[in-house]
Design an enzyme around this catalytic site. Structure first.
Site, PDB file in Angstrom:
ATOM      1  N   ARG A 229      30.479  35.603  46.422  1.00  0.00           N
ATOM      2  CA  ARG A 229      30.939  36.938  46.055  1.00  0.00           C
ATOM      3  C   ARG A 229      32.444  37.017  46.282  1.00  0.00           C
ATOM      4  O   ARG A 229      32.964  36.590  47.316  1.00  0.00           O
ATOM      5  CB  ARG A 229      30.229  38.024  46.876  1.00  0.00           C
ATOM      6  CG  ARG A 229      28.806  38.327  46.425  1.00  0.00           C
ATOM      7  CD  ARG A 229      28.771  38.952  45.028  1.00  0.00           C
ATOM      8  NE  ARG A 229      27.433  39.309  44.587  1.00  0.00           N
ATOM      9  CZ  ARG A 229      26.611  38.520  43.912  1.00  0.00           C
ATOM     10  NH1 ARG A 229      27.008  37.284  43.632  1.00  0.00           N
ATOM     11  NH2 ARG A 229      25.430  38.940  43.522  1.00  0.00           N
ATOM     12  N   GLU A 258      34.147  42.672  37.150  1.00  0.00           N
ATOM     13  CA  GLU A 258      33.441  41.872  36.148  1.00  0.00           C
ATOM     14  C   GLU A 258      32.960  42.763  35.011  1.00  0.00           C
ATOM     15  O   GLU A 258      32.400  43.835  35.279  1.00  0.00           O
ATOM     16  CB  GLU A 258      32.250  41.150  36.803  1.00  0.00           C
ATOM     17  CG  GLU A 258      32.668  40.144  37.869  1.00  0.00           C
ATOM     18  CD  GLU A 258      31.499  39.382  38.479  1.00  0.00           C
ATOM     19  OE1 GLU A 258      30.331  39.658  38.098  1.00  0.00           O
ATOM     20  OE2 GLU A 258      31.725  38.512  39.323  1.00  0.00           O
ATOM     21  N   HIS A 277      30.613  34.287  36.119  1.00  0.00           N
ATOM     22  CA  HIS A 277      29.480  34.626  36.982  1.00  0.00           C
ATOM     23  C   HIS A 277      28.183  34.083  36.380  1.00  0.00           C
ATOM     24  O   HIS A 277      27.209  34.803  36.178  1.00  0.00           O
ATOM     25  CB  HIS A 277      29.387  36.143  37.186  1.00  0.00           C
ATOM     26  CG  HIS A 277      28.611  36.513  38.422  1.00  0.00           C
ATOM     27  ND1 HIS A 277      28.800  37.700  39.089  1.00  0.00           N
ATOM     28  CD2 HIS A 277      27.650  35.848  39.120  1.00  0.00           C
ATOM     29  CE1 HIS A 277      27.984  37.759  40.136  1.00  0.00           C
ATOM     30  NE2 HIS A 277      27.283  36.639  40.169  1.00  0.00           N
TER      31      HIS A 277
END
Length: 303
Positions: A229, A258, A277
């Protein structure tokens, strides 16, 4: 008891419907992966279970989801999308899914490490622009990989790295043992690792864990990899270290915002390799993920 999978992309929707068995609780699949949080109450329409892949569930929105009692979050990083404690006060339990993509994320971690060590993405960009870029890479055999956090993903990273001839050390908040891995203090790991890779869950204790001071304590020329993260790292300090060369290269799969904006400073740095991601995204991991989601739904329905 009813459920709704509110933000299923096409492949996850197909897997979810294929894994549906006779006697399962009814779960409606919404094949729109781009919903907004404000749409949640209407989409649930009183359902007790919501399955969420990536859509935020703010507490004020959850309060308007009449009947909602369970959130099945597809992964471990629910805190990036909701506040589990606040939802708990509303009588809504958040269920996580662990271990489904350990190998997938580990392989992406290794891929980012190797790409960073050899400047693959930068050479690719330059060659497409007509430039013949040739620079010395970092040979990783014999180098030290430092793992911050040591759960299932880190164990898989260690397995692969040890098999490729790297030395592996790790720091974990609780005692661990793993063949071939030396568990050390964080200060030693930062000072001696040629590659540092993050493998912690995001919570109040780990948010902002890697400070500017920690980055400064890393070995000059270090490679930094983050498939965990982004909020665990001081982004401004990381960018400054990338610009100065203290961090040789960063391989990043996670970001504070994001999708990553096109004008974000990270997109302007040549010594950063970016992935969207997607470390967990393999067919095998998706099958495991959806199977675990169904297990949660079946258990909740029987309770």
């Amino acid at each position: 008891m009813r459920g709704v999978f509110v933000d299923a992309n096409g492949s996850l929707a197909d897997i979810f419907e294929r894994q549906n068995k006779a006697g399962d609780p009814p779960v409606r699949v919404n094949r729109d992966a781009d919903i907004k949080a404000e749409q949640m109450p209407g989409l649930l329409d009183g359902a007790e279970i919501v399955i969420i892949d990536h859509t935020p569930l703010p507490t004020d929105v959850a309060r308007r989801c009449t009947g909602l009692k369970h959130v099945v979050f597809l992964g471990t990083g629910a805190r990036s999308y909701m506040n589990p404690e606040e939802l708990g006060e509303l009588g809504i339990e958040v269920h996580l899914i662990k271990g489904y993509g350990d190998t997938a994320v580990a392989e992406c971690t290794i891929a980012l490490m190797w790409a960073a060590a050899r400047g693959i993405a930068q050479m690719d960009r330059e060659m497409r622009a007509g430039n013949w870029l040739r620079e010395d890479g970092m040979q990783l055999t014999g180098k030290t990989l430092g793992l911050i956090g040591f759960g299932g993903i880190a164990a898989e990273v260690a397995r692969i790295a040890l098999g490729s001839g790297m030395k592996v050390m790790a720091w974990n908040r609780s005692p661990k043992n793993f063949a071939g891995v030396e568990f050390v203090a964080l200060e030693k790991l930062l000072a001696e690792s040629d590659v540092v890779s993050l493998h912690l869950l995001l919570n109040d204790e780990t948010r902002g864990l890697v400070t500017a001071k920690h980055i400064a304590a890393m070995k000059p020329g270090v490679i930094l990899v983050n498939t965990a993260r982004a909020a665990m790292v001081d982004e401004a300090a990381m960018i400054a270290a990338l610009k100065s060369g203290h961090i040789r290269h960063a391989g990043l799969d996670v970001f504070n915002t994001e999708p990553l904006p096109a004008d974000h400073p990270l997109t302007k740095l040549p010594n950063v390799t970016l992935s969207a991601h997607s470390a967990f995204r393999t067919p095998e991991a998706s099958e495991n993920l959806i199977a675990a989601a169904w297990q949660h739904c079946r258990r909740i329905a029987k309770a």
